[in-house]
Structure formats: structure tokens, C-alpha cells
Motif scaffolding. Structure first.
Motif, PDB file in Angstrom:
ATOM      1  N   PRO A 377       0.899  -1.258  -0.070  1.00 29.66           N
ATOM      2  CA  PRO A 377       0.003   0.127  -0.033  1.00 29.66           C
ATOM      3  C   PRO A 377       0.813   1.215   0.193  1.00 29.66           C
ATOM      4  O   PRO A 377       0.324   2.431  -0.291  1.00 29.66           O
ATOM      5  N   GLN A 378       2.020   1.145   0.330  1.00 28.88           N
ATOM      6  CA  GLN A 378       3.081   2.322   0.104  1.00 28.88           C
ATOM      7  C   GLN A 378       3.050   3.125  -1.213  1.00 28.88           C
ATOM      8  O   GLN A 378       3.123   4.332  -1.217  1.00 28.88           O
ATOM      9  N   HIS A 379       2.676   2.199  -2.414  1.00 27.03           N
ATOM     10  CA  HIS A 379       2.931   2.937  -3.594  1.00 27.03           C
ATOM     11  C   HIS A 379       1.896   3.916  -3.784  1.00 27.03           C
ATOM     12  O   HIS A 379       1.712   4.940  -4.312  1.00 27.03           O
ATOM     13  N   ALA A 380       0.263   3.551  -3.026  1.00 28.14           N
ATOM     14  CA  ALA A 380      -0.699   4.400  -3.296  1.00 28.14           C
ATOM     15  C   ALA A 380      -0.599   5.442  -2.315  1.00 28.14           C
ATOM     16  O   ALA A 380      -1.026   6.638  -2.422  1.00 28.14           O
ATOM     17  N   GLY A 382       1.769   7.494  -1.381  1.00 29.79           N
ATOM     18  CA  GLY A 382       2.556   8.469  -1.991  1.00 29.79           C
ATOM     19  C   GLY A 382       1.799   9.410  -2.958  1.00 29.79           C
ATOM     20  O   GLY A 382       2.149  10.658  -3.261  1.00 29.79           O
ATOM     21  N   LYS A 383       0.586   8.874  -3.428  1.00 28.09           N
ATOM     22  CA  LYS A 383      -0.386   9.669  -4.407  1.00 28.09           C
ATOM     23  C   LYS A 383      -1.341  10.299  -3.575  1.00 28.09           C
ATOM     24  O   LYS A 383      -2.363  11.053  -4.238  1.00 28.09           O
ATOM     25  N   VAL A 384      -1.450  10.072  -2.105  1.00 30.33           N
ATOM     26  CA  VAL A 384      -2.709  10.792  -1.454  1.00 30.33           C
ATOM     27  C   VAL A 384      -2.394  12.116  -1.136  1.00 30.33           C
ATOM     28  O   VAL A 384      -1.188  12.736  -0.917  1.00 30.33           O
ATOM     29  N   THR A 385      -3.423  12.965  -1.584  1.00 27.50           N
ATOM     30  CA  THR A 385      -3.490  14.476  -1.227  1.00 27.50           C
ATOM     31  C   THR A 385      -4.210  15.131  -0.124  1.00 27.50           C
ATOM     32  O   THR A 385      -3.859  16.207   0.326  1.00 27.50           O
ATOM     33  N   CYS A 386      -4.954  14.332   0.489  1.00 29.34           N
ATOM     34  CA  CYS A 386      -6.043  14.864   1.581  1.00 29.34           C
ATOM     35  C   CYS A 386      -5.399  14.656   2.790  1.00 29.34           C
ATOM     36  O   CYS A 386      -4.431  13.823   2.827  1.00 29.34           O
ATOM     37  N   PRO A 387      -5.854  15.299   3.626  1.00 25.05           N
ATOM     38  CA  PRO A 387      -5.415  15.133   5.146  1.00 25.05           C
ATOM     39  C   PRO A 387      -5.305  13.507   5.580  1.00 25.05           C
ATOM     40  O   PRO A 387      -6.328  12.758   5.212  1.00 25.05           O
ATOM     41  N   VAL A 388      -4.264  13.213   6.078  1.00 25.94           N
ATOM     42  CA  VAL A 388      -4.176  11.731   6.492  1.00 25.94           C
ATOM     43  C   VAL A 388      -3.887  11.761   8.056  1.00 25.94           C
ATOM     44  O   VAL A 388      -3.051  12.554   8.646  1.00 25.94           O
ATOM     45  N   LEU A 389      -4.599  10.816   8.762  1.00 29.35           N
ATOM     46  CA  LEU A 389      -4.228  10.639  10.147  1.00 29.35           C
ATOM     47  C   LEU A 389      -4.120   8.934  10.385  1.00 29.35           C
ATOM     48  O   LEU A 389      -4.746   8.410   9.730  1.00 29.35           O
ATOM     49  N   MET A 408       4.675   5.124   6.905  1.00 33.59           N
ATOM     50  CA  MET A 408       3.707   6.156   6.710  1.00 33.59           C
ATOM     51  C   MET A 408       4.313   7.842   6.880  1.00 33.59           C
ATOM     52  O   MET A 408       4.349   8.493   5.908  1.00 33.59           O
ATOM     53  N   ARG A 409       5.141   7.735   7.638  1.00 36.72           N
ATOM     54  CA  ARG A 409       5.990   9.173   7.849  1.00 36.72           C
ATOM     55  C   ARG A 409       6.975   9.391   6.564  1.00 36.72           C
ATOM     56  O   ARG A 409       7.030  10.484   6.125  1.00 36.72           O
ATOM     57  N   ASP A 419      -0.426  17.608   4.816  1.00 38.73           N
ATOM     58  CA  ASP A 419      -0.964  17.529   6.204  1.00 38.73           C
ATOM     59  C   ASP A 419      -1.433  16.395   6.701  1.00 38.73           C
ATOM     60  O   ASP A 419      -2.077  15.595   6.175  1.00 38.73           O
ATOM     61  N   PHE A 420      -0.368  15.421   7.406  1.00 37.37           N
ATOM     62  CA  PHE A 420      -0.553  14.392   7.940  1.00 37.37           C
ATOM     63  C   PHE A 420      -0.168  14.267   9.553  1.00 37.37           C
ATOM     64  O   PHE A 420       0.919  15.141   9.728  1.00 37.37           O
ATOM     65  N   THR A 421      -0.823  13.421  10.320  1.00 33.73           N
ATOM     66  CA  THR A 421      -0.469  13.203  11.561  1.00 33.73           C
ATOM     67  C   THR A 421      -0.264  11.756  12.029  1.00 33.73           C
ATOM     68  O   THR A 421      -1.350  10.850  11.319  1.00 33.73           O
ATOM     69  N   ILE A 422       0.632  11.293  12.515  1.00 31.53           N
ATOM     70  CA  ILE A 422       1.031   9.812  12.861  1.00 31.53           C
ATOM     71  C   ILE A 422       1.017   9.789  14.250  1.00 31.53           C
ATOM     72  O   ILE A 422       1.744  10.295  14.846  1.00 31.53           O
ATOM     73  N   LYS A 423       0.357   8.935  14.907  1.00 27.48           N
ATOM     74  CA  LYS A 423       0.422   8.896  16.402  1.00 27.48           C
ATOM     75  C   LYS A 423       0.214   7.220  16.864  1.00 27.48           C
ATOM     76  O   LYS A 423      -0.586   6.603  16.485  1.00 27.48           O
ATOM     77  N   ILE A 424       1.161   7.078  17.867  1.00 29.56           N
ATOM     78  CA  ILE A 424       1.243   5.827  18.586  1.00 29.56           C
ATOM     79  C   ILE A 424       0.802   5.863  20.079  1.00 29.56           C
ATOM     80  O   ILE A 424       1.306   6.662  20.758  1.00 29.56           O
TER      81      ILE A 424
END
Length: 461
Positions: A377-380, A382-389, A408-409, A419-424
Motif C-alpha cells: 500500500p505504500q505505492h498508493a 504516496g499519491k494521497v493528497t487529502c489530510p491523513v491521520l 507512513m511518515r 497535512d498528515f499526523t501519525i500517532k502511537i
């Protein structure tokens, strides 16, 4: 929200508060090419057993009651406090009284008694809550509108429920995406009404071939089907059909429709967002983000360790998985694979991935490698432009939280995503419930979702 495991030898399954997670993500294999979408809806009155499901205002905050299907198929009720994060089962005492215990699926000792309050017409208007210390609170029901809906995608007529806020005007919306397995609209734990508490319209639907939805579903329960398509395109097309349906709905703002998914659905949220610029935001909750076979390989040791299998059993299972992947990748060692599989079942009573179904030929195992296992899924992403959480649990035994978050980061940074946020979450498992108690969500889960969505869906409010 609890995270259940059952360890019947020869039948390993994980249950994420009703989000059934089989021990690998090969479920729901693609079987159909892309197709045109059609949609329709039919508004229906709330059924009798829907009389008390919804949100309630209590002591300055909201709580929810959701319909839920347990891992054994038993129907249950969940009560969720969005402020404290408590998510537990309600046990009926009679038609109007229910009790909650100290654990997710524990009835005694009673910590909370819930009584339905009804008007003269028999409609539930609120709840009377009595705690173990004798203190009481009244909870007023929030008015919601629910529509029974359907939309078409290729061979599947997908059936679901659209939960709408009471306010007028076009609403922002969110589509909830299942984890792997034959799951229905009642498999999302506390999330349908949690998201509706944020003012969102919420679409939940039965997975293809499950519940009231038609269509062919190929997964661990149906075995390998060697088709020309590739995982996870049938699932993605179903979500795109749902998106198309909501865009045409008179009460939905077509520019504010986002996706949330757990496990396989979490991966799918960003995958679909890469396919359509109409996705307003994508939330990945515990979904894998690496070649699928790497996640399957990761699962063996933590899952078997969690269910307290001996070290020698874990080592044998690890060796067999290594062989399985090698044969799938190279096409060499088929006879050795079948011999070791038989020996493993004889000695341990199971093989870790036999819930996938027995491979009957080398051709089948090679098909899995080429059409399913190598999906990345990493290939896809990289094409995402909307905000990601991205939200992950530190102690997740199904998805490798730290390397998934790092993947993801890295991918989003390299793509110059804005605009992306990653949290553990410390101490959290696959469902983001707090371990080892499993009696509530990990601290901050509901708060993070609420603030992140609000900032992006209601930026000027």
C-alpha cells in the motif's frame, strides 16, 4: 473497547471489538474489475430493536449506545463514554434495565445500571444512570435520523445504514471501512455513534456477500480463487461506490466526505484516497503499510505469544511460515511444504495460516503470491493528497505499529504531503483499547479523532 482472541487449535481468530481480524489480511481477495456505479436509497423508520441506539447528553458531554455483534455471533449492546473512553457491554436485566460491569465483557460486579426512560408513546427519550456508589444522572437522547440505503458495484448490491444529524443543511460525512473477514454494519463497535456525535453523517454497510449485501466474497472462509484481478481492488471499488452514493445524497456535502477504517479498512482508507480526489480525509486505524507478506510474517510470534503457546511451538510455526513464503515466492519446495504442513498439524494441532484454507496445488500458492501477498500500500499512499491521520497501538500483535508508523511518515514526507499526523498510543492493542484491562479506549483516542476531524471539517467554526 476490547480485543479478543480465541485459541482453538487449528482455528485461530482475533476479534477487535467486533471487528473480526483473521490472522492475516488475505481476506476479501479481489475478484472483479472496475465497473460503473449505480446507487439508490430507501428511507426506513427505526425498527423496534433500534429504539434505544444513539447518542445521549449527560453531565455536559456525550455518550453512545451501539448495536454490536460479538465474535460468537451473539448480538449485544455497547455503552461508550466519549469523555472517559470507557467502552463496555451492557447486559439486559429486563426490557428496560441493563447493567455494565468492570470489564468489556464482564457483568459483575455491577458498576453502572442503565434504565430506559420512555414517553407515553413508548419512545425512548433518555436514560437514568445509577452508579455503584448510588449517585445518579439523567441522559437526554439526541435526535438522529437513520436511513436504510443501498448502492450497486459490479455484482454486489451493498446494503447499509446512513446515520444523519438532526441539524438542517448539507452535512459532512464519513464512511466506515471494515477490518478483514465477513463483517456487517454492526461490526464497528462504538464508532458509528461516536462519529455522529461530531456532527458527521455516518455510512456503515455490510461487506459484500455478508449480511444483507450480495456479491461474491473470496476470503479465508471460501478458499483460494485464482482470478485475473488483484487485491484489494474489489474492496476499493465498493468504497468508491459508497462515496459516489453519498455525493448524490441531498443531505450530504459532497466536498466533505472522509474515510475511516480499522485494520484492513485502515489501509483501505488511504488506498481509496489515492484513487479519488473526492475523498476529503483518510484515517488509518491500525492498518498495515508494507508488503502484505511482511505483516503476515510479523504476526506469528506476537500472536502466538499472546495466547501463551510454548516457545517450541512458536519456533516451529515461524519456520513453517518462512517455508510457506519461500515456496510462494519462488515456486520451489512444494513437496517439502506439504510434508512439513502435515507434520506441523500432527505435532501442534494447527498451522498458523491454515485458516486461509488448504492449498491444493503449487499453482494456487503462486497465485496468492502474485495477486495478493506482494501488494504494497505504500505505492498508493504516496499519491494521497487529502489530510491523513494514522493511529496505532504500541502493543499491537497484528500490525507492526512502529515500523508501520515510520513507513507512513517516510512515504508522506518524501511525497511532500502537506497535512498528515501519525500517532502511537502507549499500552494500546490492535483495537486501540487499553491493555491489559481492555475496559476502555487508550487515553487520547477519542480526543485525537475529535480534534483532528473538527479542525479539518469545520475549519471556520
Amino acid at each position: 473497547m476490547a480485543f479478543y482472541k480465541s485459541n482453538l487449535r487449528g482455528q485461530f481468530r482475533l476479534f477487535n471489538c467486533g471487528l473480526l481480524i483473521t490472522l492475516f489480511f488475505i481476506l476479501a481477495i479481489v475478484i472483479l474489475p472496475n465497473s460503473a456505479f449505480s446507487a439508490g436509497s430507501a428511507e426506513a423508520e427505526a425498527s423496534e430493536d433500534d429504539a434505544y441506539y444513539g447518542n445521549y447528553q449527560v453531565d455536559g458531554h456525550l455518550m453512545g449506545i451501539d448495536r454490536f455483534v460479538m465474535d460468537n455471533g451473539e448480538k449485544a449492546m455497547l455503552i461508550s463514554d466519549y469523555a472517559s473512553g470507557v467502552v463496555r457491554r451492557l447486559f439486559p436485566v429486563n426490557e428496560t434495565e441493563f447493567v455494565m460491569g468492570p470489564g468489556f465483557n464482564t457483568q459483575n460486579p455491577t458498576e453502572l445500571t442503565v434504565r430506559l426512560m420512555k414517553n407515553k408513546q413508548g419512545v425512548t427519550t433518555g436514560l437514568r444512570l445509577r452508579r455503584a456508589d448510588g449517585t445518579e444522572s439523567l441522559a437526554t437522547r439526541v435526535q438522529l435520523r437513520k436511513e436504510q440505503v443501498f448502492f450497486q458495484q459490479a455484482d454486489a448490491k451493498l446494503s447499509g445504514t446512513l446515520i444523519l444529524p438532526p441539524s438542517k443543511g448539507r452535512k459532512p460525512a464519513i464512511i466506515l471501512l471494515h477490518g478483514s473477514g465477513p463483517l456487517t454494519r454492526n461490526s464497528f463497535g462504538p464508532y458509528p455513534h461516536f462519529f455522529s456525535s461530531l456532527g458527521l453523517a455516518v455510512l456503515i454497510f455490510d461487506k459484500r456477500g455478508t449480511g444483507e449485501s450480495t456479491g461474491l466474497r473470496i476470503d479465508a472462509s471460501t478458499g483460494t480463487a485464482m482470478k485475473s484481478s488483484y487485491y484489494p481492488d474489489d474492496l476499493a471499488n465498493d468504497v468508491l461506490a459508497a462515496l459516489n452514493f453519498l455525493q448524490q445524497h441531498k443531505d450530504i456535502d459532497p466536498e466533505r466526505i472522509g474515510l475511516w477504517g480499522s485494520s484492513e479498512g485502515g489501509m483501505l482508507a488511504t488506498y481509496v484516497a489515492s484513487k479519488s480526489k473526492d475523498v476529503a480525509f483518510a484515517i488509518n486505524s491500525s492498518g498495515f503499510m508494507e508488503p502484505l507478506w511482511e505483516t503476515l510474517q510479523y504476526q506469528v510470534e506476537p500472536v502466538l505469544r499472546d495466547v501463551k503457546e510454548p516457545k517450541e511451538v512458536i519456533q516451529r510455526q515461524l519456520s513453517f511460515v518462512e517455508l510457506w513464503l519461500q515456496v510462494a515466492k519462488t515456486g520451489k519446495g512444494w513437496e517439502q511444504f506439504k510434508q512439513q504442513e502435515a507434520e506441523l498439524i500432527k505435532t501442534d494441532g494447527f498451522s498458523f495460516f491454515q485458516s486461509r484454507g488448504e492449498y491444493k496445488s503449487l499453482e494456487e500458492i503462486r497465485w496468492d503470491w502474485n495477486h495478493v501477498l506482494t501488494f504494497n500500500p505504500q505505492h498508493a499512499l504516496g499519491k494521497v493528497t487529502c489530510p491523513v491521520l494514522g493511529l496505532f497501538g504500541e502493543l499491537d500483535s497484528v500490525t507492526p505499529a512502529f515500523r508501520t508508523a515510520e513507513n507512513m511518515r517516510r512515504v508522506l514526507t518524501e511525497a511532500k504531503h502537506k497535512d498528515f499526523t501519525i500517532k502511537i498510543f502507549p499500552g494500546a492493542g490492535h483495537s486501540l483499547s487499553e491493555l491489559p484491562t481492555k475496559s476502555r479506549m487508550a487515553p487520547g483516542v477519542f480526543e485525537t479523532l475529535s480534534s483532528w476531524i473538527t479542525d479539518r471539517v469545520y475549519p471556520d467554526e
